[in-house]
Design an enzyme around this catalytic site. Structure first.
Site: not given
Ligand SMILES: *Cc1c(COP(=O)(O)O)cnc(C)c1O
Length: 390
Positions: A48, A102, A174, A199
């Site tokens: 953690r 998102y 992001d 992703k």
């Molecule tokens: C999928 C996604 C997230 C969230 O990610 P998780 O791993 O599902 O929590 C955040 N931003 C974007 C652009 C995404 O495609």
């Protein structure tokens, strides 16, 4: 050798790896321990605390890929986003958030921020004036996502960083859709870079994880929140993610190439009304994309002509599967109206330019000709259905 002197495929393959001194194995050994001998240091090793051997190894790779001093790995992309926001915002603070982010990040802000007394405003557009007009005396953070889902609109990173610096704000991005292969926001002065590693970083649709890269100072601030909230990732998954990331640049470059070819092909197709891909010259943000991206990603969207039913078309695809997630080695497709943007009102969707016939296409690494024949056979099958008498 310093990591920044290495090429991207070398960083992906080697940076951070743990030498197996005992058996001379070729890959980082996996240390699953949740308990380590007490050492006379300030911070003990503990999962953690984000400081097990495998966590630290992968953080080095992520930091090197994003040209940042340090990084942290989380249990999901949303954990990375929530920990970061809670590290830089407290009661009474305000954040300016880019329009169209998102869905999970949107929900986090709208549902959780009021509980903490954190204020937010979404911009009306993507221009400097759209961001500037929302900045207030208590604003602390600017939050952007580029390319954004599903229309692949681009926010100018140099502009955001300049604006944030002039007002003393922390800029957060992001960077999931671009991946570190196609876009390094730190090079444009962005402070904190977030990825859903579920992703492109994972890339095989079998890992849920998140990552944040930033300066040592910013990472320490996020770490301080992280140790209290506890969003770290299991070492086994960290180890799997390290393996996946060895081929990150190879995969993403193949996906960039396929997507560009498919975008051009779809753009000429009589049953396609419009293609949204930042690598096409007719995309409204092509010039900004070219300035700040090294590749245009494997993500694109396209709109079918109104005579083709989007659902029937998707059902007729054989190789390309319908799926909620994205960025895997396999090509997937979804209808934003039916999935990611289903909760928006039809008026709001129209305002954002998301039509019923819009499809988001995550292009994989399959052979381009096979993807084209799959789409072509789906069009033929849908056209046939329409000709049959009912
Ligand atoms: C999928 C996604 C997230 C969230 O990610 P998780 O791993 O599902 O929590 C955040 N931003 C974007 C652009 C995404 O495609």
């Amino acid at each position: 050798m310093k990591p920044e002197k290495l090429g991207i495929n070398t960083i992906c393959t080697h940076v951070g790896e743990i030498q197996d001194e005992q058996f001379q194995g070729s890959v980082s050994p996996l240390y699953m321990g949740s308990s380590y001998a007490y050492e006379d240091v300030d911070i003990k090793r503990y999962p953690r605390y984000f400081n097990t051997p495998n966590q630290e190894a992968l953080c080095k790779k992520v930091a090197a890929l994003e040209n940042c001093e340090d990084a942290l790995i989380f249990g999901s992309g949303m954990a990375a986003i929530s920990h970061t926001m809670l590290a830089f915002l407290e009661k009474g603070d305000h954040v300016v958030v880019q329009k169209t982010i998102y869905g999970g990040a949107f929900n986090f802000m709208v549902e959780e921020f009021p509980k903490y007394g954190i204020e937010y405003d979404f911009t009306e557009g993507f221009a400097e004036s759209d961001f500037a007009e929302k900045i207030k005396s208590n604003t602390k953070v600017i939050y952007v996502e580029t390319p954004s889902n599903p229309l692949m609109l681009i926010t100018d990173l140099e502009m955001i960083s300049r604006l944030a610096k002039s007002k003393g704000l922390v800029s957060v991005i992001d960077n999931t859709f671009a991946s570190p292969v196609n876009q390094n926001p730190a090079d444009f002065g962005i402070d904190v870079i977030i990825h859903s590693a579920t992703k492109y970083m994972g890339g095989h649709s079998d890992i849920c994880a998140g990552a944040v890269a930033a300066s040592k100072e910013h990472i320490e601030r996020i770490w301080n929140v992280g140790k209290n909230i506890g969003g770290s990732l299991s070492d086994y998954t960290v180890w799997l993610l390290e393996r996946s990331m060895k081929t990150l640049a190879l995969r993403v470059k193949a996906q960039n190439k396929n997507a560009k070819k498919l975008a051009k092909w779809l753009n000429k197709h009589p049953l396609v009304a419009k293609v949204y891909y930042p690598g096409l010259k007719d995309h409204p943000d092509y010039e900004i994309a070219k300035k700040q991206m090294k590749g245009f990603t494997g993500m694109l969207s396209f709109e079918l002509v109104s005579s083709v039913d989007a659902n029937e078309f998707m059902k007729a695809l054989k190789l390309i599967k319908q799926s909620m997630s994205l960025a895997g080695v396999e090509s997937t497709i979804l209808s934003p109206v039916k999935t990611s943007h289903a909760l928006l009102t039809p008026e709001e969707r129209q305002r954002q330019g998301i039509s019923d016939g819009l499809l988001r296409f995550s292009v994989g690494i399959e052979e381009e000709k096979d993807l084209i024949s799959d789409i072509e056979q789906a069009f033929t099958s849908v056209a046939k259905q329409q000709l049959e008498p009912i």
